[in-house]
Design a protein around this motif. Sequence first.
Motif, short mmCIF file in Angstrom:
data_model
loop_
_atom_site.label_atom_id
_atom_site.label_comp_id
_atom_site.label_asym_id
_atom_site.label_seq_id
_atom_site.Cartn_x
_atom_site.Cartn_y
_atom_site.Cartn_z
N TYR A 162 0.66 -1.17 -0.09
CA TYR A 162 -0.07 0.14 -0.27
C TYR A 162 0.84 1.24 -0.07
N LYS A 163 2.22 0.95 0.04
CA LYS A 163 3.07 2.35 0.02
C LYS A 163 3.74 2.76 -1.25
N ASN A 164 3.93 1.84 -2.18
CA ASN A 164 4.71 2.25 -3.33
C ASN A 164 3.99 2.32 -4.55
N ASN A 203 -1.90 1.56 -6.97
CA ASN A 203 -1.53 2.51 -5.67
C ASN A 203 -2.35 1.46 -4.47
N GLY A 204 -2.14 2.11 -3.29
CA GLY A 204 -2.91 1.24 -2.09
C GLY A 204 -3.14 2.44 -1.20
N ASN A 260 -4.87 -2.56 -2.09
CA ASN A 260 -3.98 -2.27 -3.37
C ASN A 260 -4.89 -2.44 -4.45
N TYR A 261 -4.84 -1.16 -5.25
CA TYR A 261 -5.83 -1.29 -6.57
C TYR A 261 -5.15 -0.77 -7.70
N ASN A 321 -7.23 -5.51 -4.50
CA ASN A 321 -6.69 -6.60 -3.51
C ASN A 321 -6.44 -6.08 -1.96
N GLY A 322 -7.16 -6.68 -0.82
CA GLY A 322 -6.92 -6.26 0.21
C GLY A 322 -6.98 -7.23 1.55
N ALA A 323 -6.66 -6.70 2.71
CA ALA A 323 -6.74 -7.55 3.69
C ALA A 323 -7.08 -6.81 5.12
N LEU A 324 -7.78 -7.22 6.04
CA LEU A 324 -8.17 -6.51 7.39
C LEU A 324 -7.87 -7.74 8.43
N ASP A 325 -6.67 -7.04 9.20
CA ASP A 325 -6.24 -7.77 10.50
C ASP A 325 -7.10 -7.95 11.50
N PHE A 326 -7.42 -8.74 12.36
CA PHE A 326 -8.04 -8.83 13.33
C PHE A 326 -7.32 -9.38 14.60
N LYS A 327 -7.70 -9.20 15.79
CA LYS A 327 -7.04 -10.04 17.05
C LYS A 327 -6.59 -11.53 16.76
#
Length: 933
Positions: free
Chosen positions: A242-244, A268-269, A280-281, A345-351
């Motif tokens: 997601y940075k570059n 980009n992201g 990221n898209y 493309n993406g993801a979401l972190d949980f505990k």
Amino acid sequence: MKQIFTLLLALCFCSFGWSQMKITGTVKDANNEVLPGANILEKGTQNGTNSDFDGKFSLTVKEGAILVISFSGFETQEIAVDGKKIFNITLKEGLQLDEVVVTGSRTPARSNTSSPLPVDIVGVKELQATGQTTFDKALQYKIPSFNTVNTPVNDATSLLDPYEIRNMGPSRTLILINGKRKNLSALLYTQTSPGRGETGADISGIPTDAIKTIQILRDGASAQYGSDAIAGVMNIILKDDYKNGSATFRSGITGEGDGEMLGVSVNNGTQIGDDKGFINYTVDFSKTALANRPGTVDAEGEFADFGGTRPGETLADIRSFLSRRPDAGNINGSPETTAAKFLVNGALDFKKESELYFNAAYVYKKVNSFANYRTPYWRDIQDYPYLANLFPGSHPSNPGGYDGYVPTFEGDLNDYNATLGFKSKLNGWNVDVSATFGGNMQTYSVNNSHNPSSIPTTATWTDANNNGVVDPGELSSQGNKYRENSPISFDPGGTSFSHIVGNIDISKVLSDHVSIAFGSEFRTENFEIIEGALASYEGNGADSFAGNRPENSGKFNRYNLGGYFDVAWDINKDFLINGTVRAENYSDFGSTFVWKASSRYKFADDKYTLRGSVSTGFRAPTLHQIYTQKTQFSFVPGSGIQRGGFVNNVSPQARLLGIPKLKAEESTNFTVGIGGKPFKNFSFTIDYYHIAVDDRIVLSTEIGRTSGGGTALDQILNANNLSDLSFFVNAIDTKTAGLDFVFSYKNWEIGPGKVGLNLSGNYTITNERDGAVKNPKIVADAGQSVVNATQEALFFTSRPRTKWILGATYDIGKFGFSLNNTYFGKTTFKQQGLDSNLRTEFTPKIVTDLGVNYNVDKNWTVSFNANNILNVLPEWSFKAENAAGQAILNDPAQVKTQSNLITFNQRYSQMTYDGYHFSQLGSMFNLSVNYRF
């Protein structure tokens, strides 16, 4: 008092020394790719853990601890905790063969050194460096065992080209996106060219800028992934950065000054929350203009096919037309294509080590191509006097200036896929649950054509005297429904395919030696043949491409449920055994059980690896192959364009002809190889493979009328005004064997720069039919075969017997140079209509590509690619099979006749009517400008 104070102080220090803290982190390599299975150990203790599939770990350690991080093929690293709680660890490359592979085994990922299977890994920069405009063409010049090329006669294949790995056809290679099954295309290839009778996923629509790496497993993998994986698996891993971000502008043109290309893409992201996930898209728009490569048409061949049968028509008339249009008005090559591609493309972190992940893509393509030009002596105004009104021209000698016409073929493609999944770690078990949705729809348009059928309109009653009785003369017809009243634009319909896939995958590292995995997949598939408008199919239908008739249209469905169990046993640090079993049940093909066993052995301090596998496979026919039924126009050598068709295996016509229903293919794969990295910058792999397929499904050759007539076959052909029929059948057993080579040397310092060298190749040892053709009785009784010499060539010799890619890169300062030479070996054809004493061979050629990158600054990069810089074109020649064939070659007149037969009188002089081994467009020049955000 002093003693008590000293004791309390000692206890405090002791307590401090033994206080503990929880740390978390991620382990990656130098390319920012995660390392699943890395070992994190608190030095001097047995306290440790392994990184999960995303390279993440958590561990409770003493505050003053030192971490020891190790991973096979990478240098071990020690890091002091020093009060930190979050670690981003990058391991330096050691003696590995290649990157981490997640394809080929369901157990936790390994480095390529530890993998018992041959896997090609290609990064996005390597794909971009080819200068090719689409993903599939980029792979053509990176992977020797991968082949694809534009088909000579486009029609629906203009939307996407057939591809294959190890000469096995697109139906036998499974495409994954982030490890999840991608939907098939709606297109069934029916032209007499490589890929005939096959269908595959539309990989050309995947935007290259969205790809992180490609992992191509060159081995049978039905046990791990199910049907479609007989030849191997291609796993497309999407960017998760997601940075570059970057934006790229692309332009290009062929050496002939056509085929202009313009494109722009943005990747980009963005971060979700405080390091809680990412998105990221990629957005990619492009347009490529027509590149036309027609041949100079031979007048004598045209006269033999179309002249001499109409009063007053002479060879001089044909020559007169060709003097105005030497290419007979034909337009063939690479069609005009417009594309819009979107991917996220993406993801979401949980505990508690849990993650919600997702990706979705949508691709739209619009293609404008053309049918063969209808010359004025082919579609003659003596037979069709109204053509001068429908297609007025400017030639003064014909009524209305009529000078023929060229029908268009326009296609619209919509492709989508999406996955939503949840991963978690529960009591040491890795659990992955996901749902995948995907579909592909292709609809067509035909313009500048007509329906030549003589169909009267419905009679009408005028009741001129208003007496309510039909009197003489009051019942009349409005004339012909088509011909002079025909529309010139048609909607022939199309096809669509969709699937829904559910996956549950569970794995665990039970100990230092044993890992297991098991899971299940449910899949439902839907295929639709979309009915065309009435005018497109009624009678003979639209000239050039008839529409789908109602009786041939409909929606079809099936489902299947499968389950697998996978175990990997590291007998010791060098010796691994991996086994997989799979059971699967199809609603229309019953149950199957397949298995796979693989192993690898490392020696000489992990510098070399021996590996091998043996497996069984199962491939159910696609819904396209079961239910497609249609009529189509094709060139019949010596007879011009004829109207043929093929029937499906569940139709009344098939029952009348005694054509059996399709059954599933079964396969056995064997692979053995060696890989090594004898010193730091040099690595190699050599792999032998053998694939045996029983009851291979093929689209038969065109079965024509019998010499005596009167058979059920003749009756069906006559009743439907068809010249021939074709159909799918489990016709042959095949065996394919070959060798894959990869040699790589990188970071060779020459002067102030570094050189990288890569040599990779594929050599086919055996690719042939095993045993006799399995002909249905009605075909055998007629003295014909569903597989003729043309089919044999398309299956076994129409792809290069050997293909090699020699590449060199040189990075110096702000410049980067690449030079690639791709050797396309000999291909052999036995075209329809060619004398049986001859064959056609395409000469081996080397295509040279040059690339130059200039990094203007940290944000801007300019790239120039000259593909096929030496303008090498396909070149073919006749070869004699025997003395009779040599006699033909000794007679220039007979050579010319044979040449006309296989090139449609030189319309397709460069590649013949059946196919070729690399692009006919010659040199192509591309310029791109990239800006990094």
